[in-house]
Scaffold this active site. Structure first.
Site, PDB file in Angstrom:
ATOM      1  N   THR A 127       0.802  -1.276   0.004  1.00  0.00           N
ATOM      2  CA  THR A 127       0.036   0.089  -0.011  1.00  0.00           C
ATOM      3  C   THR A 127       0.845   1.290   0.004  1.00  0.00           C
ATOM      4  O   THR A 127       1.925   1.475   0.671  1.00  0.00           O
ATOM      5  CB  THR A 127      -1.025   0.027   1.294  1.00  0.00           C
ATOM      6  OG1 THR A 127      -1.802  -1.255   1.235  1.00  0.00           O
ATOM      7  CG2 THR A 127      -1.791   1.222   1.224  1.00  0.00           C
ATOM      8  N   LYS A 150      -1.053  -0.814  -4.125  1.00  0.00           N
ATOM      9  CA  LYS A 150      -2.503  -0.132  -3.827  1.00  0.00           C
ATOM     10  C   LYS A 150      -2.344   0.967  -3.292  1.00  0.00           C
ATOM     11  O   LYS A 150      -1.459   1.489  -2.635  1.00  0.00           O
ATOM     12  CB  LYS A 150      -3.069  -1.155  -3.014  1.00  0.00           C
ATOM     13  CG  LYS A 150      -4.703  -0.743  -2.375  1.00  0.00           C
ATOM     14  CD  LYS A 150      -4.987  -1.523  -1.278  1.00  0.00           C
ATOM     15  CE  LYS A 150      -6.366  -1.004  -0.824  1.00  0.00           C
ATOM     16  NZ  LYS A 150      -7.242  -2.040   0.103  1.00  0.00           N
ATOM     17  N   LYS A 152      -3.640   4.643  -2.006  1.00  0.00           N
ATOM     18  CA  LYS A 152      -4.661   5.370  -1.600  1.00  0.00           C
ATOM     19  C   LYS A 152      -4.925   6.537  -2.296  1.00  0.00           C
ATOM     20  O   LYS A 152      -3.967   7.353  -2.291  1.00  0.00           O
ATOM     21  CB  LYS A 152      -4.257   5.402  -0.169  1.00  0.00           C
ATOM     22  CG  LYS A 152      -4.240   4.150   0.624  1.00  0.00           C
ATOM     23  CD  LYS A 152      -5.622   3.555   0.989  1.00  0.00           C
ATOM     24  CE  LYS A 152      -5.838   2.434   1.872  1.00  0.00           C
ATOM     25  NZ  LYS A 152      -6.887   2.020   2.167  1.00  0.00           N
ATOM     26  N   GLU A 203     -11.299   0.483  -5.825  1.00  0.00           N
ATOM     27  CA  GLU A 203     -12.336  -0.090  -4.389  1.00  0.00           C
ATOM     28  C   GLU A 203     -12.848   0.939  -3.943  1.00  0.00           C
ATOM     29  O   GLU A 203     -12.433   2.040  -3.688  1.00  0.00           O
ATOM     30  CB  GLU A 203     -10.993  -0.698  -3.715  1.00  0.00           C
ATOM     31  CG  GLU A 203     -11.560  -1.270  -2.286  1.00  0.00           C
ATOM     32  CD  GLU A 203     -10.466  -1.853  -1.530  1.00  0.00           C
ATOM     33  OE1 GLU A 203     -10.791  -2.185  -0.275  1.00  0.00           O
ATOM     34  OE2 GLU A 203      -9.331  -2.072  -2.234  1.00  0.00           O
ATOM     35  N   ASP A 226     -15.720  -2.557  -0.510  1.00  0.00           N
ATOM     36  CA  ASP A 226     -15.182  -2.665   0.750  1.00  0.00           C
ATOM     37  C   ASP A 226     -16.029  -2.189   1.774  1.00  0.00           C
ATOM     38  O   ASP A 226     -16.666  -3.196   2.760  1.00  0.00           O
ATOM     39  CB  ASP A 226     -13.696  -1.717   1.029  1.00  0.00           C
ATOM     40  CG  ASP A 226     -12.894  -1.836   2.352  1.00  0.00           C
ATOM     41  OD1 ASP A 226     -13.431  -2.912   3.268  1.00  0.00           O
ATOM     42  OD2 ASP A 226     -11.823  -1.596   2.257  1.00  0.00           O
ATOM     43  N   LYS A 248     -12.500  -8.752   5.032  1.00  0.00           N
ATOM     44  CA  LYS A 248     -11.561  -8.259   6.070  1.00  0.00           C
ATOM     45  C   LYS A 248     -12.137  -8.907   7.118  1.00  0.00           C
ATOM     46  O   LYS A 248     -13.492  -8.784   7.601  1.00  0.00           O
ATOM     47  CB  LYS A 248     -11.577  -7.012   6.164  1.00  0.00           C
ATOM     48  CG  LYS A 248     -10.896  -6.316   4.923  1.00  0.00           C
ATOM     49  CD  LYS A 248     -10.677  -4.672   5.239  1.00  0.00           C
ATOM     50  CE  LYS A 248      -9.831  -3.878   3.958  1.00  0.00           C
ATOM     51  NZ  LYS A 248      -9.954  -2.366   4.424  1.00  0.00           N
ATOM     52  N   ASP A 298      -4.265  -8.497  -0.120  1.00  0.00           N
ATOM     53  CA  ASP A 298      -3.842  -7.241   0.449  1.00  0.00           C
ATOM     54  C   ASP A 298      -3.637  -7.505   2.192  1.00  0.00           C
ATOM     55  O   ASP A 298      -4.353  -7.098   2.822  1.00  0.00           O
ATOM     56  CB  ASP A 298      -4.858  -6.163   0.126  1.00  0.00           C
ATOM     57  CG  ASP A 298      -4.483  -4.707   0.818  1.00  0.00           C
ATOM     58  OD1 ASP A 298      -3.100  -4.728   1.201  1.00  0.00           O
ATOM     59  OD2 ASP A 298      -5.395  -4.023   0.992  1.00  0.00           O
TER      60      ASP A 298
END
Length: 329
Positions: A127, A150, A152, A203, A226, A248, A298
């Protein structure tokens, strides 16, 4: 697992190697709740990360955990009472500790008890925290050994961010996480830049309560859920809006519900991703069991920590090995 056990839970605070920044907040350290179950011969552990965005604090999660542990201390069968408790971080820590203890009591790995494939090394994304385009590009260059990043995102300069990162790392695979920060207008404006940069998945572009426009939005790349997807019961409302769900354990409330969510997503024709909150290798280990069935993995949180538990998961660049028995499961 049934029969009385010694059970305890504590709050721990772990420093991060560098600040972790997403569209809505910044983290300099992370509080986790550690649950330990002991039957006198075997010990099982589970870790969770309370999530403020979902109304959790370390103290509120610890209080919820204590309610569950009180039942286990009296000999309650966890399988019988699991669904009496809500999903979230607290149930996650207890559920994973129960599975770990069961595995040690029965001398059988958790993946075998659940009928899952034997875990194998998998490639995890790494990330890149949100920041100005040049700083994100520099961070992407520093992520040597990581083939999948990934990003952000969630700001006015997202197009410039992905363009700068793609110029800096032309050969890396990229996915983007918006953390609910776009509107439908933002999505329409930013998608061409995402496609041009070769982004493989976007996402959670919209707030979870405002994702209905996705049903009528033709998109040239997959969109993942998510914050909109916590448990298996959520899947029916995602079909036609999303292409992928991010599983998650701190959202599902543990491995038991995570497996249900995976199976529900597969039955609905949705791809899966296994993700994580911040935490140590102990929190990542149960999620590793889902990785073979997922399009994206992830589970890089231990790489963002200032230090990790011992024993820890073994990371080799972008690859991570299954947990050793000394860690979990």
């Amino acid at each position: 697992m049934s029969g009385p056990v010694h059970a305890e839970a504590i709050i721990e605070r772990w420093a991060l190697a560098t600040p972790f920044i997403i569209s809505r907040e910044r983290f300099d350290d992370v509080a986790v709740v550690l649950v330990t179950l002991d039957d006198g011969r075997h010990r099982g552990r589970g870790e969770c990360c309370p999530v403020g965005h979902y109304g959790e604090t370390p103290q509120s999660v610890l209080a919820q955990v204590e309610l569950m542990l009180a039942a286990l201390r009296k000999g309650a069968d966890w399988a019988a009472i699991h669904d009496d408790f809500p999903p979230g971080a607290a149930r996650n820590a207890v559920d994973c500790a129960v599975w770990d203890l069961r595995a040690r009591q029965q001398e059988t790995p958790v993946w075998a008890m659940l009928g899952l494939p034997r875990p194998a090394p998998v490639e995890t994304v790494f990330t890149i925290s949100m920041g100005p385009p040049d700083s994100m590009a520099a961070a992407a260059r520093r992520a040597e050994g990581h083939a999948i990043l990934k990003l952000k995102l969630g700001g006015a300069d997202d197009g410039a961010r992905v363009a700068a990162i793609r110029a800096a790392v032309p050969d890396k695979r990229l996915i983007a996480d918006i953390n609910e920060a776009w509107s439908p207008a933002n999505l329409a404006a930013n998608l061409p830049a995402m496609v041009a940069a070769g982004i493989e998945m976007v996402e959670q572009p919209f707030p979870a309560s405002m994702d209905a426009p996705l049903a009528d939005f033709a998109h040239p790349l997959p969109i993942g859920a998510d914050e909109s997807c916590h448990v298996a019961a959520d899947v029916a409302g995602l079909v036609g809006r999303y292409d992928l769900v991010n599983i998650k354990l701190d959202k599902t409330g543990g491995l038991t519900e995570a497996v249900r969510l995976l199976h529900s997503a597969q039955a609905a024709g949705l791809d899966a991703m296994v993700g994580c909150m911040l935490g140590t290798s102990l929190a990542m280990a149960p999620a590793m069991l889902l990785a073979p069935a997922c399009r994206f993995v992830d589970l890089d949180a231990p790489l963002l920590m200032g230090c990790d538990r011992a024993p820890a998961l073994a990371y080799r660049g972008g690859w991570v090995d299954p947990p050793a028995p000394g860690l979990w499961g």
